[in-house]
Design a protein around this motif. Structure first.
Motif, short mmCIF file in Angstrom:
data_model
loop_
_atom_site.label_atom_id
_atom_site.label_comp_id
_atom_site.label_asym_id
_atom_site.label_seq_id
_atom_site.Cartn_x
_atom_site.Cartn_y
_atom_site.Cartn_z
N PHE A 155 -27.07 -26.24 -43.77
CA PHE A 155 -26.25 -26.84 -44.82
C PHE A 155 -25.99 -25.84 -45.94
CE2 PHE A 155 -26.46 -29.01 -49.02
CZ PHE A 155 -25.23 -29.64 -48.98
N SER A 172 -21.65 -25.04 -40.50
CA SER A 172 -23.03 -25.53 -40.57
C SER A 172 -23.58 -25.96 -39.21
CB SER A 172 -23.14 -26.69 -41.57
OG SER A 172 -22.39 -27.81 -41.15
N SER A 209 -20.13 -29.50 -44.79
CA SER A 209 -21.40 -28.86 -44.42
C SER A 209 -22.51 -29.89 -44.28
CB SER A 209 -21.80 -27.82 -45.47
OG SER A 209 -20.81 -26.81 -45.59
N ALA A 210 -22.41 -30.99 -45.05
CA ALA A 210 -23.44 -32.03 -45.01
C ALA A 210 -23.46 -32.78 -43.68
CB ALA A 210 -23.21 -33.02 -46.16
#
Length: 258
Positions: free
Chosen positions: A179, A165, A18-19
């Motif tokens: 995120f 994301s 997700s980052a």
């Protein structure tokens, strides 16, 4: 501590994936999404077979020719459980304009997160029931085999985190909210793992049924969601190749560490 770490590994994979939205400027291309969906499907199919169904059958070998029965029953309960959730929870698959489940006033981004959350429920259950088998002293389930499943799911959760994301960002959400949406979609995994672990500890004879239940739920997700995602449009062979890659990776992990 070892068990807690094993339960949290898949969630870590989702969080790291997700980052990606914090560092990548462009959304994932269609071919990349197709490849990642194929990879995730391959991992989940291999995990369902080697980590869940085969141990479930082996644990019931005292039933002789009926040793398949707990796996058969648990498998179908897993399929029907996911089918029920699919009907009861409004959700929107990435790349689709048609929401599924009951009619709802929820926003597109919320329903996209719910779709991935549904996907993650059986993965959390699979990790939980594997560690339950290890704690029960089951000879077919070792700490290494439980860890192999956790690592395998974490590997396929990394691209899944990016898959949720990045589209959220493309829908107009801020990087922080996109995120957070990816992270929240994966939080159900450690929760599901702990609940399944506790349930299995209370009813140890149910372990074969719980193992195959998780397998049925995971394979439902593969056939209902991931295979259509990896096969749609032109050049669907990309998804097929990455399915084989994911399957091989999970098979090697399970056999070598298990």
């Amino acid at each position: 501590m070892e068990i807690l770490f094993g339960i949290l590994i898949p969630f870590l994979g989702t969080t790291l994936g997700s980052a990606c939205v914090l560092f990548m400027k462009k959304s994932l291309g269609v071919s990349m999404q197709r490849a990642l969906a194929g990879f995730a499907a391959g991992v989940m199919v291999a995990a369902s077979i080697w980590s869940l169904l085969i141990p479930a059958i082996e644990q019931a070998k005292n039933m002789g020719k009926l040793s398949f029965l707990p796996a058969f029953i648990g498998f179908w309960f897993g399929v029907l459980f996911l089918l029920m959730l699919d009907r009861l929870i409004p959700h929107l698959h990435i790349g689709s304009d048609q929401a599924e489940g009951p009619k709802s006033k929820l926003g597109r981004t919320t329903m996209m997160v719910l779709a991935v959350t549904l996907h993650n429920i059986p993965e959390g259950m699979a990790v939980g029931v594997m560690y339950a088998g290890f704690l029960a002293g089951n000879t077919q389930i070792t700490a290494a085999s439980a860890l192999a499943l956790s690592i395998g799911i974490a590997i396929q959760n990394f691209p899944e985190g990016a898959i949720i994301s990045m589209p959220l960002r493309a829908e107009g959400e801020s990087k922080g909210r996109a995120f957070l949406g990816g992270v929240l979609s994966g939080i159900v995994e450690p929760i599901g793992a702990v609940l399944t672990l506790l349930a299995a500890q209370l009813v140890i004879p149910a372990l074969p049924y719980l193992l195959s239940f998780a397998a049925g739920a995971m394979l439902y997700v593969v056939v209902e969601e991931l295979i259509p995602e990896m096969s749609q449009g032109k050049h669907s062979n990309i998804g097929t190749v990455f399915f084989a890659v994911g399957f091989s990776v999970m098979m090697m992990l399970d056999v070598s560490l298990g």
